[in-house]
Design a protein around this motif. Structure first.
Motif, PDB file in Angstrom:
ATOM      1  N   ASN A 196       0.864  -1.176   0.000  1.00  0.00           N
ATOM      2  CA  ASN A 196       0.000   0.000   0.000  1.00  0.00           C
ATOM      3  C   ASN A 196       0.896   1.220   0.000  1.00  0.00           C
ATOM      4  OD1 ASN A 196      -1.555   2.230   1.544  1.00  0.00           O
ATOM      5  ND2 ASN A 196      -3.139   0.774   0.960  1.00  0.00           N
ATOM      6  N   LYS A 197       0.466   2.316  -0.618  1.00  0.00           N
ATOM      7  CA  LYS A 197       1.352   3.457  -0.783  1.00  0.00           C
ATOM      8  C   LYS A 197       1.718   4.126   0.534  1.00  0.00           C
ATOM      9  CE  LYS A 197      -2.323   6.760  -1.965  1.00  0.00           C
ATOM     10  NZ  LYS A 197      -2.227   7.617  -0.797  1.00  0.00           N
ATOM     11  N   VAL A 198       0.985   3.881   1.585  1.00  0.00           N
ATOM     12  CA  VAL A 198       1.341   4.439   2.888  1.00  0.00           C
ATOM     13  C   VAL A 198       1.790   3.338   3.837  1.00  0.00           C
ATOM     14  CG1 VAL A 198       0.509   5.702   4.888  1.00  0.00           C
ATOM     15  CG2 VAL A 198      -0.226   6.384   2.603  1.00  0.00           C
ATOM     16  N   LEU A 199       1.091   2.248   3.819  1.00  0.00           N
ATOM     17  CA  LEU A 199       1.387   1.149   4.738  1.00  0.00           C
ATOM     18  C   LEU A 199       2.008  -0.012   3.961  1.00  0.00           C
ATOM     19  CD1 LEU A 199       1.093  -0.189   7.539  1.00  0.00           C
ATOM     20  CD2 LEU A 199      -1.148  -0.982   6.789  1.00  0.00           C
ATOM     21  N   CYS A 200       3.145  -0.487   4.441  1.00  0.00           N
ATOM     22  CA  CYS A 200       3.783  -1.655   3.838  1.00  0.00           C
ATOM     23  C   CYS A 200       3.292  -2.896   4.578  1.00  0.00           C
ATOM     24  CB  CYS A 200       5.294  -1.537   3.942  1.00  0.00           C
ATOM     25  SG  CYS A 200       6.142  -2.954   3.267  1.00  0.00           S
ATOM     26  N   ARG A 201       2.563  -3.749   3.888  1.00  0.00           N
ATOM     27  CA  ARG A 201       1.938  -4.889   4.549  1.00  0.00           C
ATOM     28  C   ARG A 201       2.329  -6.174   3.816  1.00  0.00           C
ATOM     29  NH1 ARG A 201      -4.351  -4.429   4.833  1.00  0.00           N
ATOM     30  NH2 ARG A 201      -4.081  -4.577   2.588  1.00  0.00           N
ATOM     31  N   TYR A 202       2.854  -7.131   4.571  1.00  0.00           N
ATOM     32  CA  TYR A 202       3.230  -8.418   3.996  1.00  0.00           C
ATOM     33  C   TYR A 202       2.103  -9.419   4.208  1.00  0.00           C
ATOM     34  CZ  TYR A 202       7.930  -6.529   3.668  1.00  0.00           C
ATOM     35  OH  TYR A 202       9.018  -5.751   3.352  1.00  0.00           O
ATOM     36  N   HIS A 203       1.909 -10.260   3.200  1.00  0.00           N
ATOM     37  CA  HIS A 203       0.851 -11.270   3.271  1.00  0.00           C
ATOM     38  C   HIS A 203       1.452 -12.670   3.252  1.00  0.00           C
ATOM     39  CE1 HIS A 203      -2.887  -8.832   1.739  1.00  0.00           C
ATOM     40  NE2 HIS A 203      -2.409  -8.415   2.888  1.00  0.00           N
ATOM     41  N   ASN A 204       0.729 -13.606   3.785  1.00  0.00           N
ATOM     42  CA  ASN A 204       1.042 -15.018   3.601  1.00  0.00           C
ATOM     43  C   ASN A 204      -0.227 -15.770   3.203  1.00  0.00           C
ATOM     44  OD1 ASN A 204      -0.253 -14.834   6.053  1.00  0.00           O
ATOM     45  ND2 ASN A 204       1.039 -16.327   7.095  1.00  0.00           N
ATOM     46  N   ASP A 205      -1.071 -15.093   2.407  1.00  0.00           N
ATOM     47  CA  ASP A 205      -2.300 -15.732   1.945  1.00  0.00           C
ATOM     48  C   ASP A 205      -2.019 -16.598   0.718  1.00  0.00           C
ATOM     49  OD1 ASP A 205      -1.684 -13.606   0.357  1.00  0.00           O
ATOM     50  OD2 ASP A 205      -3.650 -12.663   0.412  1.00  0.00           O
ATOM     51  N   PRO A 228       3.823 -20.787   6.467  1.00  0.00           N
ATOM     52  CA  PRO A 228       4.961 -19.849   6.355  1.00  0.00           C
ATOM     53  C   PRO A 228       4.568 -18.445   6.800  1.00  0.00           C
ATOM     54  CG  PRO A 228       4.672 -21.131   4.334  1.00  0.00           C
ATOM     55  CD  PRO A 228       3.467 -21.382   5.175  1.00  0.00           C
ATOM     56  N   SER A 229       5.523 -17.719   7.361  1.00  0.00           N
ATOM     57  CA  SER A 229       5.266 -16.341   7.784  1.00  0.00           C
ATOM     58  C   SER A 229       5.112 -15.430   6.568  1.00  0.00           C
ATOM     59  CB  SER A 229       6.408 -15.850   8.671  1.00  0.00           C
ATOM     60  OG  SER A 229       7.637 -15.888   7.956  1.00  0.00           O
ATOM     61  N   ALA A 230       4.517 -14.264   6.785  1.00  0.00           N
ATOM     62  CA  ALA A 230       4.313 -13.297   5.702  1.00  0.00           C
ATOM     63  C   ALA A 230       5.665 -12.789   5.195  1.00  0.00           C
ATOM     64  CB  ALA A 230       3.459 -12.133   6.203  1.00  0.00           C
ATOM     65  N   SER A 260      11.313   0.584  16.115  1.00  0.00           N
ATOM     66  CA  SER A 260      11.804   0.665  14.737  1.00  0.00           C
ATOM     67  C   SER A 260      11.648  -0.683  14.039  1.00  0.00           C
ATOM     68  CB  SER A 260      13.271   1.093  14.729  1.00  0.00           C
ATOM     69  OG  SER A 260      14.048   0.160  15.465  1.00  0.00           O
ATOM     70  N   GLU A 261      11.693  -0.639  12.697  1.00  0.00           N
ATOM     71  CA  GLU A 261      11.550  -1.852  11.908  1.00  0.00           C
ATOM     72  C   GLU A 261      12.913  -2.397  11.514  1.00  0.00           C
ATOM     73  OE1 GLU A 261       9.038  -0.710   8.659  1.00  0.00           O
ATOM     74  OE2 GLU A 261       7.290  -1.586   9.628  1.00  0.00           O
ATOM     75  N   LYS A 262      13.002  -3.697  11.486  1.00  0.00           N
ATOM     76  CA  LYS A 262      14.246  -4.361  11.129  1.00  0.00           C
ATOM     77  C   LYS A 262      13.984  -5.339   9.989  1.00  0.00           C
ATOM     78  CE  LYS A 262      17.884  -7.319  13.043  1.00  0.00           C
ATOM     79  NZ  LYS A 262      18.342  -8.067  14.239  1.00  0.00           N
ATOM     80  N   GLY A 263      14.858  -5.303   8.972  1.00  0.00           N
ATOM     81  CA  GLY A 263      14.706  -6.220   7.845  1.00  0.00           C
ATOM     82  C   GLY A 263      15.081  -7.639   8.228  1.00  0.00           C
ATOM     83  N   VAL A 264      14.329  -8.594   7.724  1.00  0.00           N
ATOM     84  CA  VAL A 264      14.585 -10.014   8.000  1.00  0.00           C
ATOM     85  C   VAL A 264      14.747 -10.744   6.670  1.00  0.00           C
ATOM     86  CG1 VAL A 264      13.705 -12.137   9.036  1.00  0.00           C
ATOM     87  CG2 VAL A 264      13.236  -9.928  10.124  1.00  0.00           C
ATOM     88  N   VAL A 265      15.880 -11.399   6.493  1.00  0.00           N
ATOM     89  CA  VAL A 265      16.117 -12.227   5.306  1.00  0.00           C
ATOM     90  C   VAL A 265      15.804 -13.671   5.670  1.00  0.00           C
ATOM     91  CG1 VAL A 265      17.802 -13.013   3.624  1.00  0.00           C
ATOM     92  CG2 VAL A 265      17.868 -10.657   4.433  1.00  0.00           C
ATOM     93  N   HIS A 266      14.811 -14.249   5.030  1.00  0.00           N
ATOM     94  CA  HIS A 266      14.391 -15.622   5.330  1.00  0.00           C
ATOM     95  C   HIS A 266      15.206 -16.624   4.499  1.00  0.00           C
ATOM     96  CE1 HIS A 266      10.809 -14.187   7.514  1.00  0.00           C
ATOM     97  NE2 HIS A 266      10.719 -13.280   6.558  1.00  0.00           N
TER      98      HIS A 266
END
Length: 666
Positions: A196-205, A228-230, A260-266
């Motif tokens: 979303n242009k304001v909210l970054c949302r990850y899905h696992n659908d 699996p996680s989003a 704060s947000e932290k990047g996660v490499v799966h």
């Protein structure tokens, strides 16, 4: 990706300045005072009007190759396995973003591009997904970015292209997934991430599309089941009645008070049973690749192929270095084993090395006068041929190294190389010696490349890499015969892409846009915090094999003392990052390298040759030799830079002592 060097003491001031400017931008958007480049609705409406003018399908034969682009899709034509279908993508030149909606077809045998223009085509997009089934190409989702990256539009439309007639049809069906980009789709299964242009949302659908009934169905997890996680930027591939999901990228909120947000490499691997729609986590076995983001995967017979990716690492405090990888791995789909896919050395390469080595032995005693004839009694029966080839290659490569690992002095930015007790070698002579080593043709390290397999041939197209603070969008095409695994072939070399330098003010504005929008790069891999989210994409340097050779040949510019220290740290870090079983240590000969790592190379060779005994040992040695030749220039560069650094430090120390003595006398 990598981030620029932070300036100590400026964090708070910079954050306050960015916050103020972000508030101003948000207020401007709320009052709808948008520039024409920000108005995505108007841009897409104009595109739609232009599309409405098209009446017939138009095919242009033998057109120039597509312009450089990333986040496009490449598919094998199911009606013709020697034809590639390229659609969409985007290109960023440092100032503006261009999004494409063109459709190309490439004939591999004729090496010709066709440009297809059809009425009722999908609007331009990138980061979409495309799959083929029978004589159709299906496309879902993606995103459109305004030229100045102020606005983003995410699609939820579903399109079908008839590959026989080149006619597009939009499938307006109920129950489709939400608008998204960075998702993945295989045949009839779709799963992904929503931006979303304001909210970054990850899905696992998980969604399923029935190709017979043309119906969407969402698969929901059962209570207590594994799932699996989003995430985004993962890879999705199918083998028989099993669907695999590997890796990806997401962000999570840190547990500290800052939030704060932290990047996660799966790097986890999952399998999905399409009969029960149950996920199961697959245990890693064999020799899997290390965690990374932006890699590409595709399937060939009983194995999945894995290529590229990027790893961010901290070098020298706050400096981040992005290492773009060019490794190729295989994942055996029947027994779930990982292994590195090392190329087998062809006869032509062996002959070149031997012939070149023979010439130098006859014409220049200086090169191999320090190379003694050694024999190991325990291995002379099984490894005599390997030792012979090791001697040949070492006399060639180490001969060059012996002339470099000497006393270095810097004069006016040039390197002067001197050998102890020997006359100085001319740069022309050195160049000719290095050029005798057969050049290794292979795709450079990159992220987000397109990978497909047709007729036992792997094709790798395009992608993106970084050089300092510039994003290099690639448009090259490589092929690899998966039956022989002997050599990469460059079908289309990379062209130079334009990069527009922007002023610091414009660059800061762009950084603030990234923070205020909090957009999500689906294939980013850097560990980000609230202090440095704005600086993704910049770094101090990317280490590439060609850079080392260029510097040794004198093609690179002179490095200042500070840059030299950073370069040494980068090389050490990159060599340390690789598996020690695949990396020679500084000063290690080919014989010593193979003796230390022979079990690794024999295991790697056995995975794709099934040889045993003497043949297996020979295959293993060939793989080790190829790896040794590939990394030798970087080890030589490290020796040069370390020697230079040592000489400069000694000179600086002597100057300091002289000044101190002068002060005492006064």
């Amino acid at each position: 990706m990598g981030k620029k060097t932070k300036k100590p003491g400026k964090g708070k001031e910079k954050t306050e300045k960015k916050t103020a400017k972000a508030d101003e931008k948000r207020a401007r958007r709320e009052t709808k005072k948008l520039s024409p480049e920000d108005d995505i609705d108007a841009i897409l409406l104009n595109i739609q009007k232009e599309e409405a003018k098209k009446k017939d399908v138009h095919v242009e034969d033998n057109v120039p190759a597509p312009s450089p682009r990333s986040n496009c899709t490449l598919n094998i034509n199911p009606l013709k396995e020697t034809e590639l279908i390229l659609y969409g993508g985007e290109f960023y030149n440092g100032n503006k973003t261009f999004v494409y909606g063109d459709l190309y077809r490439y004939d591999v045998e004729k090496q010709e591009w066709k440009l297809i223009s059809s009425p009722n085509s999908p609007p331009p997009r990138s980061a979409h997904q495309a799959v083929t089934w029978k004589n159709y190409l299906y496309i879902f989702g993606g995103e459109f970015t305004s030229p100045n990256q102020e606005r983003f539009h995410h699609y939820k439309d579903f399109w079908m292209l008839d590959l026989k007639t080149n006619q597009w049809e939009q499938l307006n069906l109920k129950g489709s997934p939400s608008p998204r980009s960075g998702h993945r789709m295989v045949n009839s299964v779709e799963v992904g991430v929503d931006h979303n242009k304001v909210l970054c949302r990850y899905h696992n659908d998980l969604y399923v599309f029935d190709l017979d009934q043309f119906k969407w169905q969402e698969i929901t997890p059962r209570p207590g089941s594994m799932w699996p996680s989003a995430r985004s930027g993962f890879q999705f591939f199918v083998y028989q009645d099993e669907i695999f999901l590997y890796g990806g990228y997401s962000k999570e909120v840190s547990s500290d008070k800052t939030g704060s947000e932290k990047g996660v490499v799966h790097s986890d691997l999952w399998s999905l049973d399409p009969r029960t729609w149950e996920w199961n986590k697959v245990k890693k076995s064999g020799m899997p690749p290390g965690p990374r983001a932006g890699f590409s995967m595709c399937v060939h017979k009983k194995r999945a192929l894995f290529f590229g990716g990027v790893v961010d690492m901290e070098v020298g405090g706050d400096v981040m270095m992005s290492l773009f990888l060019d490794e190729l791995y295989g994942f055996q789909l029947d027994n779930h084993r990982w292994y590195p896919l090392e190329l087998r050395k062809g006869k032509s390469t062996k002959d070149k090395v031997k012939k070149s080595s023979g010439r130098k032995r006859n014409g220049d005693d200086k090169i191999n006068s320090t190379e003694p004839e050694e024999s190991v009694a325990n291995d002379k029966d099984d490894n005599s041929e390997n030792d012979e080839e090791a001697d040949d290659l070492e006399s060639k490569i180490d001969g060059i190294s012996n002339q470099m690992a000497t006393t270095m002095t810097g004069g006016n930015g040039d390197l002067a190389v001197k050998s102890e007790g020997k006359p100085q070698e001319s740069s022309a002579n050195l160049d000719s010696q290095i050029s005798d080593i057969p050049e290794i043709v292979k795709p450079c390290g990159r992220i987000n490349s397109c990978m497909v397999v047709g007729r036992d041939t792997l094709y790798v197209y395009g992608g993106m890499m970084e050089v300092k603070d510039q994003e290099i969008t690639l448009d090259d095409l490589y092929s690899l015969n998966l039956s022989k695994l002997d050599e990469w072939k460059c079908i289309i070399p990379a062209s130079g892409s334009e990069w527009v330098e922007v002023s610091e003010d414009e660059d800061e504005d762009g950084d603030e846009d990234d923070d205020s929008e909090d957009e999500c790069n689906e294939d980013s891999n850097s560990d980000e915090t609230d202090d440095d989210n704005d600086e993704e994409g910049g770094k101090d340097g990317s280490l590439q094999m060609g850079d080392a050779v260029a510097l040794i040949k004198g093609e690179g510019r002179a490095l200042r003392r500070k840059e030299k220290r950073a370069r040494i740290e980068q090389i050490r870090a990159s060599l340390g990052l690789s598996d020690s079983q695949r990396t020679p240590t500084p000063g290690e000969s080919l014989r010593e390298f193979y003796k230390r790592t022979n079990m690794y190379w024999q295991m790697a060779a056995h995975e794709h040759t099934q040889h045993t005994g003497k043949e297996l040992r020979k295959d293993g040695f060939d793989l080790a030799e190829g790896r040794y030749r590939e990394l030798k220039p970087i080890l030589d560069e490290l020796a040069i830079l370390e020697a230079e650094q040592k000489a400069e430090e000694a000179e600086a120390s002597a100057e300091t002592s002289t000044k101190k003595r002068g002060k005492k006398k006064r």
